[in-house]
Design a protein around this motif. Structure first.
Motif, short mmCIF file in Angstrom:
data_model
loop_
_atom_site.label_atom_id
_atom_site.label_comp_id
_atom_site.label_asym_id
_atom_site.label_seq_id
_atom_site.Cartn_x
_atom_site.Cartn_y
_atom_site.Cartn_z
N LEU A 271 0.93 -1.25 -0.21
CA LEU A 271 0.02 -0.13 -0.15
C LEU A 271 0.88 1.32 -0.14
CD1 LEU A 271 -3.14 0.80 2.13
CD2 LEU A 271 -1.28 2.51 2.43
N LEU A 272 0.38 2.14 -0.83
CA LEU A 272 1.34 3.43 -0.99
C LEU A 272 -0.02 4.61 -0.88
CD1 LEU A 272 3.82 4.94 -0.87
CD2 LEU A 272 3.76 5.26 -3.50
N ARG A 273 0.03 5.31 0.14
CA ARG A 273 -1.14 6.38 0.38
C ARG A 273 -0.63 7.73 0.37
NH1 ARG A 273 -6.51 6.33 1.79
NH2 ARG A 273 -7.30 7.70 3.11
N TYR A 274 -1.13 8.70 -0.18
CA TYR A 274 -0.66 10.12 0.12
C TYR A 274 -2.10 10.83 0.44
CZ TYR A 274 0.20 15.07 -0.75
OH TYR A 274 0.49 16.58 -0.48
N SER A 275 -2.00 11.61 1.57
CA SER A 275 -3.06 12.30 1.95
C SER A 275 -2.68 13.61 2.27
CB SER A 275 -3.92 11.59 3.16
OG SER A 275 -3.01 11.64 4.15
N ALA A 276 -3.61 14.70 2.07
CA ALA A 276 -3.34 16.12 2.76
C ALA A 276 -4.48 16.73 2.76
CB ALA A 276 -2.68 16.92 1.25
N GLY A 277 -4.57 17.97 3.45
CA GLY A 277 -5.78 18.95 3.61
C GLY A 277 -5.70 19.12 5.52
N ASN A 278 -7.02 19.83 5.51
CA ASN A 278 -7.30 20.34 6.90
C ASN A 278 -8.65 19.99 7.12
OD1 ASN A 278 -8.62 22.03 5.24
ND2 ASN A 278 -6.62 23.38 5.42
N TYR A 279 -9.19 20.47 7.95
CA TYR A 279 -10.82 20.48 8.32
C TYR A 279 -11.56 20.72 7.31
CZ TYR A 279 -14.97 20.66 11.26
OH TYR A 279 -16.28 20.53 11.65
N ARG B 221 -14.57 18.64 0.12
CA ARG B 221 -14.53 20.05 0.71
C ARG B 221 -15.73 20.75 1.39
NH1 ARG B 221 -13.11 24.08 -4.13
NH2 ARG B 221 -15.16 23.59 -4.72
N ASP B 222 -15.60 21.42 2.42
CA ASP B 222 -16.61 22.01 3.09
C ASP B 222 -16.53 23.34 2.97
OD1 ASP B 222 -17.57 19.79 4.00
OD2 ASP B 222 -16.52 19.75 6.25
N GLN B 223 -17.37 24.24 2.43
CA GLN B 223 -17.24 25.64 2.02
C GLN B 223 -18.74 26.16 2.33
OE1 GLN B 223 -16.83 26.45 -2.23
NE2 GLN B 223 -15.24 27.89 -1.61
N GLY B 224 -18.72 26.89 3.52
CA GLY B 224 -19.83 27.31 4.00
C GLY B 224 -20.70 26.49 4.54
N HIS B 225 -21.81 26.45 4.23
CA HIS B 225 -23.01 25.49 4.38
C HIS B 225 -23.18 24.15 3.34
CE1 HIS B 225 -25.19 28.18 7.36
NE2 HIS B 225 -24.00 28.02 7.67
N VAL B 226 -22.00 23.99 2.61
CA VAL B 226 -22.10 22.89 1.51
C VAL B 226 -21.10 22.20 1.57
CG1 VAL B 226 -22.14 22.87 -0.98
CG2 VAL B 226 -23.37 24.42 -0.07
N ARG B 227 -21.07 20.79 1.51
CA ARG B 227 -19.88 20.08 1.45
C ARG B 227 -19.76 19.28 -0.06
NH1 ARG B 227 -19.04 15.49 6.06
NH2 ARG B 227 -18.07 17.17 6.83
N THR B 228 -19.04 19.31 -0.68
CA THR B 228 -18.96 18.71 -1.85
C THR B 228 -17.86 17.39 -1.92
OG1 THR B 228 -19.00 20.61 -2.99
CG2 THR B 228 -18.32 18.88 -4.29
N PHE B 229 -18.19 16.12 -2.42
CA PHE B 229 -17.36 15.13 -2.17
C PHE B 229 -17.14 14.26 -3.36
CE2 PHE B 229 -21.68 14.20 -0.38
CZ PHE B 229 -21.91 12.99 -1.07
#
Length: 629
Positions: free
Chosen positions: A175-183, A239-247
């Motif tokens: 397994l090779l996994r890259y992850s990034a980001g914040n809340y 991604r959470d932006q305001g009151h909308v989550r996109t996945f």
């Protein structure tokens, strides 16, 4: 959303996966996972009055990829989790029943989703050795990279097993996994590779054991077994932006399997024997995209809306069945090229009617398109089907400790594309209807218990055919039962868990053969007790029982019940950890799996109807040592 959902992680996950990734799904309360044909093959699963074969009617997901394969060489819905490295798993979330709009095909009894860690607390190397030639090496490391984290995992395993015929398991997983980001925004991309080969000791006839011709660990055909190769690339983004989550999610899988079996020995061919090969080679492409709108208003009430689209294409270059002798092909019984394209449109709303009452309303619109073309004949065909599946969950919070649940919904499973598109065609999609009432009680941090009474009806059953080694569409069925799961902290380092499942399962039509559903486990009991000391020390005792089960429709012939006890002891310090696993403490010789069908051994003149069983592994000891860096 219901009393029949939850998460498994930490110590509970470590205990469930003590013997490898193939046991991951047994972490789901009520689930039974057994093996009858070699460690490299997918486990046989039982849940809520179902003999799920290797995954029919239970959906398994790994990093957003559905593991179940439609139109598989061995059986519809085949779900092999052997490629997962348990030490890389962060958590398993599970849902029971067809009440959840985000889960589609093969999920009538429920689903489980396996997620990976983004990083490790510390790098490690772990080595274990055990009786019967078991050797396993696992390594994991993570590093900061490009404002994210890079995770690497490797698993190597060899095992002969306790059988008279060495299993010769050779397993390699990476397994090779890259992850990034914040809340507010997260992204991950994961590459996995897996290769495994093994020799198998299949179920054997009990008449040969009774006569002394075979040991309970013996074999009839020394050349059965299999090999599997799987490569995958998956990506997940939120991604959470305001009151909308996109996945969004996307993945691709290369899969290649060859499986050699011989369940009837010399019944059909007294000269060459009845060995056959099942082959499956495919590419899978899948994607999903959706949005959730939080804190909207509906009828003056706060509401969250989710809309999503799911897509999957199984491009099956070869799905075949061949007559073989010592793994050499003698003739082709069937070989096809198949395409399965499935898509689903999902809507779900969560409405808070009051501080105590909330409701989840959802629906799926699913479509499947099948095409198949025979490589050895003129048969070819196409099929298409649509299905709408509404779902609802109601939750009433009585107080901080007690919640009541009511759930109902429609689910479905797809049938084999070859059966749906040529010959006497079956329905491409088959509906299921389920409902349950339940409660969950929490007392501080000391007790968490849930109880559910459920019912599930299917328009057509998918049943495993032992002498053909595959599933086929069968009669409609009905089931109802009771699940009770409890976790308790008893103080002074003690913890206990209890998992009780009872079910009643019958075919719902009238047939002179009878109404019992072969292979159904109607009673399951699991119990555990552990004691921890210091930072690393813990001893755990796990007990599992599942009752006798009918092996044919009349219910007159039944398997024996089975029970086993496992013990795990572990300890260590800051840099070193050790673990001792004693499996099957009482050295039970109960069957792991049993079937009823006709077979003929060498020297027998006629077919003999008999119980064919695969015994549990005997008591065995394994020791594991882990070094952290």
């Amino acid at each position: 959303m219901s009393a029949s959902q939850g998460y498994v992680g930490g110590d509970d996950l470590a205990l469930a996966t003590a013997e490898g990734g193939s046991d991951l799904l047994e972490a789901v309360p009520g689930m039974i996972a057994t093996q009858h044909s070699g460690t490299g093959k997918a486990k046989q699963y039982f849940l809520r009055g179902f003999n799920l074969d290797h995954g029919t009617d239970f959906a398994a997901m790994v990093d957003g990829m559905q593991v179940n394969f439609p139109t598989h060489g061995h059986g519809q819905g085949y779900a092999d989790t052997n490629f997962v490295i348990p030490e890389m798993v962060s958590m398993i979330s599970y849902l029971k029943g067809p009440y959840y709009a985000m889960v589609g095909d093969f999920s009538s009894t429920g689903s489980a989703s396996i997620g990976f860690k983004d990083m490790l607390e510390r790098d490690f190397v772990s080595a274990s050795v055990g009786e019967y030639g078991r050797q396993r090496l696992v390594s994991g490391m993570s590093r900061p990279a490009a404002e994210g984290n890079l995770l690497f995992g490797l698993e190597l395993e060899e095992n002969d097993g306790p059988w008279v015929l060495d299993e010769n398991l050779a397993k390699r997983s990476g397994l090779l996994r890259y992850s990034a980001g914040n809340y507010d925004e997260r992204f991950s991309v994961t590459a996995m590779a897996y290769d495994s080969s093994w020799d198998a000791t299949d179920q054997i006839p009990e008449r040969a054991i009774a006569s002394g011709d075979l040991s309970i660990y013996g074999f009839v055909d020394p050349t059965v077994g299999g090999r599997t190769t799987r490569y995958s690339l998956s990506a997940n983004w939120r991604r959470d932006q305001g009151h909308v989550r996109t996945f969004a999610n996307a993945y691709s899988i290369y899969y290649d399997m060859n499986l050699w079996s011989n369940f009837t020995y010399f019944l059909e061919d007294p000269v060459n024997g009845d060995q056959f090969e099942q082959a499956d080679r495919r590419m899978v492409y899948g994607a999903s995209f959706g949005k959730t709108y939080f804190y909207q208003e509906l009828f003056g009430k706060q509401t969250n809306h989710t809309i999503a689209l799911q897509f999957r294409w199984d491009d099956i270059d070869q799905v075949g069945l061949y007559k073989t002798k010592e793994r050499h092909r003698l003739s082709t019984i069937r070989e096809d090229e198949v395409g399965v394209v499935s898509s689903g449109l999902i809507y779900e709303a969560k409405v808070d009617w009051s501080p105590k009452l909330r409701m989840h309303l959802g629906a799926r619109l699913d479509n499947v398109d099948h095409r198949s073309r025979s490589r050895v004949g003129m048969e070819s065909g196409v099929a298409s089907d649509w299905l709408i599946s509404p779902k609802t969950n109601i939750v009433y919070t009585m107080n901080d400790a007690l919640e009541w649940y009511a759930s109902a919904g429609y689910g479905f499973h797809s049938n084999d594309a070859r059966a749906a598109s040529v010959g006497d065609k079956v329905d491409p999609l088959v509906s299921s209807q389920g409902a349950e009432l339940g409660l969950r009680y929490r007392f501080e941090q000391r007790l968490n218990t849930s109880l559910s009474l459920w019912r599930l009806d299917l328009d057509s059953e998918l049943l495993y055919v032992g002498d053909a080694g595959e599933t086929e569409a069968s009669r409609p069925s009905e089931r109802w039962g009771l699940d009770w799961t409890s976790f308790a902290r008893l103080g002074s380092g003690f913890m206990a868990d209890l998992d009780v499942a009872w079910s009643h399962a019958r075919f719902s039509d009238l047939n002179p053969a009878g109404r019992h559903i072969p292979g159904v486990v109607e009673r399951k009991l699991g119990a555990g007790l552990s004691y921890g000391w210091g930072e690393k020390g813990r001893v755990s005792l796990k007990y599992r029982y599942f009752g006798d089960r009918p092996l044919e429709e009349s219910g007159a012939i039944r398997s024996r019940s089975s029970e086993t006890v496992n013990v795990t002891v572990r300890g260590g310090n800051e840099n070193w950890e050790w673990k001792i696993l004693l499996s099957n403490l009482l050295d039970s010789q109960d069957p792991d799996i049993s079937y009823w069908y006709e077979s003929r051994l060498a020297g027998e003149f006629d077919a003999v109807a008999d119980v064919h069983s695969h015994v549990m592994k005997p008591r065995s000891l394994a020791v594991e040592l882990t070094r952290h860096f």
